[in-house]
Design a protein around this motif. Structure first.
Motif, PDB file in Angstrom:
ATOM      1  N   PRO A 128       0.796  -1.236   0.000  1.00  0.00           N
ATOM      2  CA  PRO A 128       0.000   0.000   0.000  1.00  0.00           C
ATOM      3  C   PRO A 128       0.825   1.280   0.000  1.00  0.00           C
ATOM      4  N   GLU A 129       2.086   1.223   0.474  1.00  0.00           N
ATOM      5  CA  GLU A 129       2.854   2.479   0.525  1.00  0.00           C
ATOM      6  C   GLU A 129       3.147   3.043  -0.860  1.00  0.00           C
ATOM      7  N   TYR A 130       2.995   2.220  -1.905  1.00  0.00           N
ATOM      8  CA  TYR A 130       3.226   2.708  -3.274  1.00  0.00           C
ATOM      9  C   TYR A 130       1.920   3.130  -3.964  1.00  0.00           C
ATOM     10  N   LEU A 131       0.824   3.173  -3.183  1.00  0.00           N
ATOM     11  CA  LEU A 131      -0.492   3.455  -3.776  1.00  0.00           C
ATOM     12  C   LEU A 131      -1.120   4.713  -3.182  1.00  0.00           C
ATOM     13  N   THR A 132      -0.303   5.567  -2.575  1.00  0.00           N
ATOM     14  CA  THR A 132      -0.889   6.681  -1.826  1.00  0.00           C
ATOM     15  C   THR A 132      -0.926   7.985  -2.619  1.00  0.00           C
ATOM     16  N   ASN A 133      -0.412   7.971  -3.846  1.00  0.00           N
ATOM     17  CA  ASN A 133      -0.369   9.204  -4.648  1.00  0.00           C
ATOM     18  C   ASN A 133      -1.379   9.099  -5.801  1.00  0.00           C
ATOM     19  N   PRO A 134      -2.527   9.797  -5.677  1.00  0.00           N
ATOM     20  CA  PRO A 134      -3.567   9.658  -6.715  1.00  0.00           C
ATOM     21  C   PRO A 134      -3.079  10.050  -8.106  1.00  0.00           C
ATOM     22  N   LYS A 135      -2.202  11.074  -8.188  1.00  0.00           N
ATOM     23  CA  LYS A 135      -1.745  11.521  -9.515  1.00  0.00           C
ATOM     24  C   LYS A 135      -0.996  10.409 -10.247  1.00  0.00           C
ATOM     25  N   ARG A 136      -0.167   9.715  -9.485  1.00  0.00           N
ATOM     26  CA  ARG A 136       0.612   8.618 -10.071  1.00  0.00           C
ATOM     27  C   ARG A 136      -0.318   7.492 -10.532  1.00  0.00           C
ATOM     28  N   LEU A 137      -1.366   7.249  -9.751  1.00  0.00           N
ATOM     29  CA  LEU A 137      -2.313   6.186 -10.097  1.00  0.00           C
ATOM     30  C   LEU A 137      -3.155   6.579 -11.317  1.00  0.00           C
TER      31      LEU A 137
END
Ligand SMILES: [Zn+2]
Length: 353
Positions: A128-137
């Motif tokens: 989950p620590e790599y999923l916290t940036n909405p822009k990147r997603l």
């Protein structure tokens, strides 16, 4: 392919196997493609999770170039036709969104290739620590026309169990932060929940899995994946198992977890890890020699259909579900057991140095 995982692998090929699943409410054999990447950062930073053997399918020694990763995807496409398999899971040896495993531009290029080839639904796996940036997603949507989902290994909704028994290395707050970001991006999520956590007795394992699945659905998970533990080489669970300090769950326990869930949630849970896993385990969870194959077959069909009668009827195959050993760890609390076993780990490993 499953069962034939080479220890030294061509960096231009990867691991593919098929898992029983559902897609658009129909039975579906889903290709699960695991790219050979550098190992999970959590492994190299800390030694990793206590049950995980994924380092064996990563590239521990060899340098994996970004071109190797594209080659791995192209090799995959020679074997997986989007017309037959519109839904795939493509993931890495750790976290698909970790730049150390797959550079951002390479990941987006991969999505372009998948989209151009006609795939309709992409699933990947990620801490989950790599999923916290909405822009990147959100950028993922710019490069993949179909729908996207991510599988997150929550394993337990209890911080002590996740942190201490599994050494998962993140607290619930990070998981919830990832969900907040995902909800802004139209990426759905599935939650992996382990059954067979070390240090827990049978009753605690079943209860923790039920609680975690209910927690995941309360948070909006589309699917919960009940991962039945197996023994992976070079893991703490293997070490404990060899000393009589760990017992795999019975497949009956997986069925019991489904049984205890509310009826409207049962069929959104897949039971995995019963007959195939990466890397090849030393042993799987079982029932008894008389009914094991029949129970596994019922679980496969359950994953394809979600028909609960298949699991209920299993108990008619055999009476061994009545004879499961409940005495393992009898008479101790989880904290007492945890302290006792940690002391033994400490003493033996120190004695061995
Ligand atoms: Zn049996």
């Amino acid at each position: 392919m499953y069962g034939d995982t080479p220890s030294i692998q061509d960096p231009n090929t990867c691991n593919i196997y098929f898992e029983e699943n559902r897609y658009l409410d129909k039975p579906y054999d889903m290709p699960l493609i695991t790219l050979v990447t550098t190992p999970c950062h959590w492994l190299t930073a800390t030694g990793g999770c206590t049950t995980c053997g994924y380092n064996l399918v990563s590239s521990l020694k060899d340098e994996i170039s970004q071109q190797n990763l594209i080659n791995q995807l192209n090799w995959t496409l020679e074997q997986i036709d989007a017309a037959k398999y519109p839904f795939i899971t493509l993931t890495s040896a750790g976290s698909f969104m970790d730049k150390r495993e797959i550079a951002d531009d390479v990941r987006l290029k991969m999505l372009d290739i998948l989209s151009d080839n006609g795939f309709k639904h992409l699933n990947f796996e990620c801490r989950p620590e790599y999923l916290t940036n909405p822009k990147r997603l959100l950028k993922l949507h710019d490069h993949f026309e179909g729908s996207i989902s991510v599988g997150i290994g929550l394993e337990s909704s209890d911080d002590f169990i996740r942190q201490c028994c599994l050494n998962k290395g993140y607290k619930l707050g990070i998981f919830l932060k990832a969900l907040d970001a995902l909800k802004k991006t139209d990426i759905s999520f599935d939650t992996y929940v382990m059954l067979g956590k070390p240090f827990l007795n049978r009753r605690e394992n079943i209860e923790d899995a039920v609680n975690t699945i209910n927690f995941a659905f309360n948070q909006g998970a589309e699917w919960a994946i009940l991962m039945v533990a197996n023994i992976q080489p070079y893991t703490l669970t293997n070490w404990l198992w060899r000393r009589g300090l760990y017992q795999l769950p019975s497949l009956w326990d997986a069925i019991e977890v489904i049984h205890r869930l509310p009826d409207d949630r049962k069929n959104m849970v897949l039971i995995k890890g019963v007959d195939k896993a990466l890397p090849t385990p030393l042993t799987f969870s079982t029932t008894c020699p008389n009914c094991n194959e029949k129970v596994i077959d019922a679980i496969r069909k359950w994953n394809l259909t979600g028909d609960y009668n298949l699991l209920k009827e299993c108990r008619e195959f055999c009476n061994c579900w009545k004879e499961i050993n409940d005495d393992f760890f009898k008479g101790t609390t989880l904290m007492e057991r945890y302290s006792m076993i940690c002391e033994q780990i400490n003493n033996e490993l120190l004695a061995g140095t």
